[in-house]
Scaffold this motif. Sequence first.
Motif, PDB file in Angstrom:
ATOM      1  N   ASP A   1       0.847  -1.187   0.000  1.00 38.60           N
ATOM      2  CA  ASP A   1       0.000   0.000   0.000  1.00 38.60           C
ATOM      3  C   ASP A   1       0.887   1.243   0.000  1.00 38.60           C
ATOM      4  N   TYR A   2       0.654   2.112  -0.963  1.00 36.57           N
ATOM      5  CA  TYR A   2       1.565   3.229  -1.181  1.00 36.57           C
ATOM      6  C   TYR A   2       0.964   4.564  -0.761  1.00 36.57           C
ATOM      7  N   ASN A   3       1.801   5.377  -0.154  1.00 38.35           N
ATOM      8  CA  ASN A   3       1.569   6.809  -0.144  1.00 38.35           C
ATOM      9  C   ASN A   3       2.202   7.352  -1.414  1.00 38.35           C
ATOM     10  N   VAL A   4       1.496   8.256  -2.075  1.00 41.16           N
ATOM     11  CA  VAL A   4       1.961   8.792  -3.347  1.00 41.16           C
ATOM     12  C   VAL A   4       2.203  10.290  -3.194  1.00 41.16           C
ATOM     13  N   MET A   5       3.353  10.738  -3.645  1.00 35.81           N
ATOM     14  CA  MET A   5       3.712  12.155  -3.589  1.00 35.81           C
ATOM     15  C   MET A   5       3.796  12.693  -5.006  1.00 35.81           C
ATOM     16  N   VAL A   6       3.128  13.799  -5.275  1.00 36.89           N
ATOM     17  CA  VAL A   6       3.076  14.348  -6.631  1.00 36.89           C
ATOM     18  C   VAL A   6       3.325  15.846  -6.582  1.00 36.89           C
ATOM     19  N   ILE A   7       4.154  16.322  -7.498  1.00 37.43           N
ATOM     20  CA  ILE A   7       4.324  17.757  -7.691  1.00 37.43           C
ATOM     21  C   ILE A   7       4.136  18.041  -9.167  1.00 37.43           C
ATOM     22  N   GLY A   8       3.319  19.042  -9.480  1.00 41.43           N
ATOM     23  CA  GLY A   8       3.040  19.372 -10.867  1.00 41.43           C
ATOM     24  C   GLY A   8       2.106  20.567 -10.945  1.00 41.43           C
ATOM     25  N   ASN A   9       1.848  20.976 -12.173  1.00 36.72           N
ATOM     26  CA  ASN A   9       0.956  22.099 -12.399  1.00 36.72           C
ATOM     27  C   ASN A   9      -0.487  21.616 -12.329  1.00 36.72           C
ATOM     28  N   LYS A  10      -1.253  22.191 -11.405  1.00 34.77           N
ATOM     29  CA  LYS A  10      -2.616  21.730 -11.168  1.00 34.77           C
ATOM     30  C   LYS A  10      -3.475  21.823 -12.420  1.00 34.77           C
ATOM     31  N   LYS A  11      -3.142  22.777 -13.303  1.00 37.42           N
ATOM     32  CA  LYS A  11      -3.930  22.936 -14.526  1.00 37.42           C
ATOM     33  C   LYS A  11      -3.719  21.775 -15.483  1.00 37.42           C
ATOM     34  N   ASP A  12      -2.589  21.082 -15.337  1.00 37.60           N
ATOM     35  CA  ASP A  12      -2.250  20.016 -16.275  1.00 37.60           C
ATOM     36  C   ASP A  12      -2.425  18.615 -15.703  1.00 37.60           C
ATOM     37  N   VAL A  13      -2.297  18.482 -14.375  1.00 38.52           N
ATOM     38  CA  VAL A  13      -2.342  17.159 -13.749  1.00 38.52           C
ATOM     39  C   VAL A  13      -3.774  16.642 -13.682  1.00 38.52           C
ATOM     40  N   ASP A  14      -3.944  15.389 -14.018  1.00 41.77           N
ATOM     41  CA  ASP A  14      -5.256  14.746 -13.975  1.00 41.77           C
ATOM     42  C   ASP A  14      -5.534  14.271 -12.546  1.00 41.77           C
ATOM     43  N   LEU A  15      -6.201  15.111 -11.767  1.00 43.02           N
ATOM     44  CA  LEU A  15      -6.472  14.784 -10.369  1.00 43.02           C
ATOM     45  C   LEU A  15      -7.451  13.617 -10.237  1.00 43.02           C
ATOM     46  N   THR A  16      -8.311  13.461 -11.232  1.00 37.35           N
ATOM     47  CA  THR A  16      -9.245  12.328 -11.202  1.00 37.35           C
ATOM     48  C   THR A  16      -8.483  11.012 -11.256  1.00 37.35           C
ATOM     49  N   ALA A  17      -7.459  10.973 -12.097  1.00 37.01           N
ATOM     50  CA  ALA A  17      -6.635   9.764 -12.184  1.00 37.01           C
ATOM     51  C   ALA A  17      -5.902   9.520 -10.875  1.00 37.01           C
ATOM     52  N   LEU A  18      -5.450  10.603 -10.226  1.00 32.91           N
ATOM     53  CA  LEU A  18      -4.743  10.449  -8.955  1.00 32.91           C
ATOM     54  C   LEU A  18      -5.671   9.917  -7.865  1.00 32.91           C
ATOM     55  N   ASN A  19      -6.948  10.258  -7.945  1.00 33.05           N
ATOM     56  CA  ASN A  19      -7.909   9.793  -6.937  1.00 33.05           C
ATOM     57  C   ASN A  19      -8.016   8.275  -6.904  1.00 33.05           C
ATOM     58  N   LYS A  20      -7.649   7.634  -7.991  1.00 34.73           N
ATOM     59  CA  LYS A  20      -7.687   6.171  -8.037  1.00 34.73           C
ATOM     60  C   LYS A  20      -6.604   5.569  -7.138  1.00 34.73           C
ATOM     61  N   LEU A  21      -5.574   6.378  -6.823  1.00 35.47           N
ATOM     62  CA  LEU A  21      -4.467   5.895  -5.999  1.00 35.47           C
ATOM     63  C   LEU A  21      -4.696   6.133  -4.515  1.00 35.47           C
ATOM     64  N   GLY A  22      -5.665   6.975  -4.185  1.00 31.46           N
ATOM     65  CA  GLY A  22      -5.922   7.290  -2.786  1.00 31.46           C
ATOM     66  C   GLY A  22      -6.537   8.672  -2.664  1.00 31.46           C
ATOM     67  N   LYS A  23      -6.738   9.079  -1.444  1.00 30.62           N
ATOM     68  CA  LYS A  23      -7.334  10.377  -1.183  1.00 30.62           C
ATOM     69  C   LYS A  23      -6.332  11.479  -1.515  1.00 30.62           C
ATOM     70  N   VAL A  24      -6.691  12.336  -2.460  1.00 31.57           N
ATOM     71  CA  VAL A  24      -5.796  13.418  -2.873  1.00 31.57           C
ATOM     72  C   VAL A  24      -5.892  14.558  -1.870  1.00 31.57           C
ATOM     73  N   GLN A  25      -4.759  14.922  -1.316  1.00 27.84           N
ATOM     74  CA  GLN A  25      -4.679  16.034  -0.372  1.00 27.84           C
ATOM     75  C   GLN A  25      -3.722  17.075  -0.937  1.00 27.84           C
ATOM     76  N   GLU A  26      -4.250  18.241  -1.262  1.00 21.90           N
ATOM     77  CA  GLU A  26      -3.377  19.308  -1.747  1.00 21.90           C
ATOM     78  C   GLU A  26      -2.664  19.928  -0.552  1.00 21.90           C
ATOM     79  N   MET A  27      -1.354  19.861  -0.579  1.00 18.29           N
ATOM     80  CA  MET A  27      -0.546  20.225   0.580  1.00 18.29           C
ATOM     81  C   MET A  27      -0.064  21.665   0.499  1.00 18.29           C
ATOM     82  N   ASP A  28      -0.052  22.298   1.649  1.00 23.73           N
ATOM     83  CA  ASP A  28       0.527  23.626   1.783  1.00 23.73           C
ATOM     84  C   ASP A  28       2.031  23.470   2.039  1.00 23.73           C
TER      85      ASP A  28
END
Length: 989
Positions: free
Chosen positions: A947-974
Amino acid sequence: MKHLKLVLALAMITFVASCKKSNSDQLAVKTETQKDANGFSYESVTNDPTGLRLYTLDNGLQVYLSKNTEEPKIQTYIAVRAGSNYDPKESTGLAHYLEHMVFKGTDKVGTVDWETEKKYLDTISNLYEKHRATRDGGEKLEIYKEIDRVSLEASNYSVANEYDKMSSSLGATGTNAYTWFEQTVYTNKIPANELDKFLALESERFSQVVLRLFHTELEAVFEEFNRGQDSDGRKRYAAMLEGLFPKHPYGQQTTIGTAEHLKNPSMVDIHNYFDKYYVPNNMAVVLVGDFDFEATIKKVNTTFGKFERKEVAHPVLPTEEPLTTIVENEVFGPTAESLSIAFRTSGVNTEQEKFVTLADMILANGSAGLLDLNLNQKQLVQYAGCSTTFLNDYGYHSFSGSPKEGQSLEDLKGLILEQIEKLKKGEFEDWMIDAVVNDLKKSQLSQYENSTAVADAYVNAFIHDEKWEDKVKFIDDLKKITKQELVDFANSFYKDNYVVTYKRKGADDKIVKVSNPGITPVNLNRGANSKYIEEFNKMESEALKPVYVDYASAIKETKTESGIKVSYIENETNDLFDMNIIFDMGSDNDKKLDLAVGYLEYLGTEKYSNEDLKKEFYKLGVDYYVNTGNEKTYIGLSGLKENLPKGLELLEELLDNAVPNQEAYNKYVQSIAKGRQNNKTNKGSILRRGLLNYAKYGENSSLRNIISVSDLEKVNPQELVDLTKDLKNYKQRMFYYGKDVDNAVSALNTSHKVSTDLKDYPEAMTFEEKETGGNVFFVDFDMVQSEMMFLAKGEPFKAENMAASTLFNTYFGGGLSSIVFQEIRESKSLAYSAWSNYSTAREKDESNYVMAYIGTQANKMPQAVDAMMELMNDMPESEAQFNAAKESTLKKIAAQRINKSSIFWSYERLQKLGMSEDNREAMYNAIKDMTLADLREFFNSNIKGEDYNVMVIGNKKDVDLTALNKLGKVQEMDIDHIFNYEKSEDVKM
C-alpha cells in the motif's frame, strides 16, 4: 544518460580544478617520447604525478593511459571531438540525440535479424525525411502514425538495451554519456579483469550507428527538454550565453536543441554526422586504473586500431566582436531570484586563461576570497560566488548570486561588482597569490588519488587539444604572476563589458508545451539475444576475487591523555590529514544545536576577528567545519599534515573563546528565513525532502522539528555561544586519517583539553514511522513536467534480506537495463526517468521501504502510473536478464574496495545496523546461490500488493487529479505546512 550533462562551470572546468600535480616546488617539466616493450611510441611528461602515457595509434586515435592500483577497476572514457557546436543550423540537438542512439547497438548488437530490421529502419528514415519536408499539420500527423506503425513492426527484430545488458554483465558502473559544445563523451567504470570484453564491445559499438527504436528514444529526449524548461538555472545560463555570444554557437545553439528541430529530426543527418566525426583521428580512448601499460595498449590497438582514418574538417565558427557595453537579460520562473554576471574571455591555451584563473581564486576560494569575506561572511548577500570556464574558442568568468530578504537584484549586482573593483585596486593582501597556489596544490594531492578526476582531466586536454606538459606546469605558471601584473590585467579586462542576467520570479511566457504523441509501445524482446551477445558471453575473463575488510585490524585505536578514544587509519598516499571529533548527539537531542553550530561560522574571538580567522586558516592550507545532523555532530579539520597543530590551535581558539555578535546573529536569522523562502520554490526539495518526509512520518518528524523564525528572533546569541563551548564537555570520540598519529594525538593533548568526566547526551526525540497507503499528497507547482514518488513501508531491517534486495534492485528497478526502465521508458516512452528500489533502513530499529519514481509530462501521468503499478504488482520474469543482473551484482561486489578513510565510515554505517563485520561476504555467497524463483519469492513477500503513499508535484492545470484519486485520497498540501514554516517569514530585526 543518457542525460544532457548539466552545463555548470564546475562540471567542465579545465585542468586547474579537476586534475592536479604534486605539492612541491617547481620542477623541470618537459615532454619526452619513448617506446614501450612492444615498440609502441608514447609521450610522457617529466615530473607528472599522474604518470600519463599518451599513445597515438597509426589511425590517429589518441590513447591516454594512467595507472592507479587503489582498486581493481578502470575508469574509461571514449571521447569524440564533436558536440553541439557542430550541429547543422536546421538540426540543433543532433549531437546530443546521436549520443542517445549510440547506446542502441549496431548491425550485430541489438538485433535478431538485421537484414529484415534494416528494411524497416530504411522505411522509417524515409518517412522522417517526408515528415520533415511537409508543412501541413494534418499530413505530418498521418506520417507520424505511419512511423509509429512501422516502428512497432521493426521492434519485432530488435533487442532493447542489449548494449546495456552487456556492459552491466561486466560489472560496469557509471554507464552513461554527455554532450556539450565541443565534445561527446561515453563513460564506464569497469572491473580491471573485464578490459578485454569491454574493448571488444566498445570497438563494435563505435564501428557504426544503427538508429533503431528511434521515435521512442526521441520522446525521451523531449522529456529531457521539458526538464530543462523546468530548470530556472538552465534558463539563466542559456540567456547568459546568448548575451556573451551573439554570433557563436556557444550562445546561439543549445545542446538539447529547439523544440521545432526535435519534432522534425532527420535520420540521414544523424548518420552523416556520425560518419563525419566518429572517426579514430577525431577520438580518444582514456583508461585510468589497474592495468599493465604494454598489455593494455596492445589490446586497444587490436580492437580500435582497425578503424580507418578519415580526413575531418571541423566547421569554421563565427568570430565575436569585442564586448564594449553592458548587456542585460531577464528570465522568469517560479524559483528564488538570482543573477549572473559574466565576462567573455579568451579560450584555452592562452595567457588570459592563467590570469582569469588566478583572479577567480582571489575573488572566491571558499575561505578568504574577496567575495567570501566581504559578502558571504558579512552576510551582506544570501550567497555570492564565481567560477571560470574555458572552451576552444572563448571562455567566460561568471559570477552568481542570490539576494537576501529585501535586497534587489540590482543591489546584489552592485555588491559583486564592488569586489571586482577591489581586485582592480589591489585591495587584497600580498600573501594571497602564494596562498591560492598552495590551495590548488593541496587540492591536487587528494584529486590525483581519484581515477575519475584524472580521466576527466585527460578528456579535457584531448577535447581542447592541450599539451599535457602545459597542464602539468599550469599552477606553477600562476605562481610567476605578480600582484601588480594581476592588478594591471584586472583593470584592462574587467570593464563595462559584461552580460548580466536577472532570474526573476514570475511566469515564463516562452515555455513550449509538448503534446503526447500517443506512441504504441514497442516490443522489448526481453528473452531474445543477438548472435553477438551469445558469442560475447562465451568470452571468459579471469575471475576477480572479492576482498573484505577486517574492521578490527584495519581500524586502529589509541587514546588522548583525557582518555578519549582515537580511531585511526594511516594515510599511505600523501601528506593530507582529516580529523573528526564525533559527538553522538544532534538536533534531535537539542534543536538549538544546529542553530548554534551554524552561527559559529560568523563569529570571531577577542584575539581574532572572524575575517582574521578565515585568513589564518587559508594561509595554513587547513579547512575546518562544525556540522550538526539529526543524530550526530562533527568538528572537522583537514589539510596539510605539517600544519595540523596550528590549525587545531586556531579551531580550539574559536570553540573556546567565540564572542557573540548581535548584528551577526540578526543577519543569520534573516538568512535562515530567506533560505526557507527559497526552499519553498525548489521543486526537488519539495518532493524529495518535504513530501517524502511527510509521507513517511506525518506531522512529527526531524524535518519539521525546527525553530520558528519568530522564536529565532527571541534567542539570545550568548546562549548559542555557550552551547558550542559546552560541546567539549560531552562524551566524544575521534577519527584520524593521515600520517604520524602520534603527532596528531600530541596536538589534541595540547589544544583539545577536556575533562576526564564527560557528560551524557540529552535524550533524543523519537519520530514514529507511519503506516503507508491510501494517501496522495499533491503540491501545485508551476512546471512543465510532473514528478511523483511512491512509498510503501516494509518490514523492519533484516540483515538476511540485504542480498536479495541488492539483486532485486539491479534486476528490477535500477539502471538502464532494469525492468522498470525498459518497460516505462524504452517500450512505452512514458518518462525520461523511472526507477524503483527496495530501500534498506539506515538503522536496525527502522523499517525498509519500497520506493518508486516517475518524471514525465503531465499528460502522460495516468499512463505512466498504470504502467508502474502493473510492474509493482506483477514482476516480469526473464531468466536471461536475471542471470545478467546476478552476474553484474557479483562482479560489482568483487571489484569493490573499501579503503582509506572510507573503512571507518563504512564501519559506522554497519554499526547503526547492528553489525560489526563486513556483510558483503555473506551477501556475495547468498547471491551466488540465488535463482529467479528466490527473487520471485522476495518480490511476492516484500513488493507485491504493498500500500503506497503517493507524492506528486506538478501544475494543477495540467495534472489529472481524477486519475490520482484512483491511488488514494488526494490532499493538496501547503508547502509551509510540509516544512513547518511560518506563513510569514518576514524578520523584524
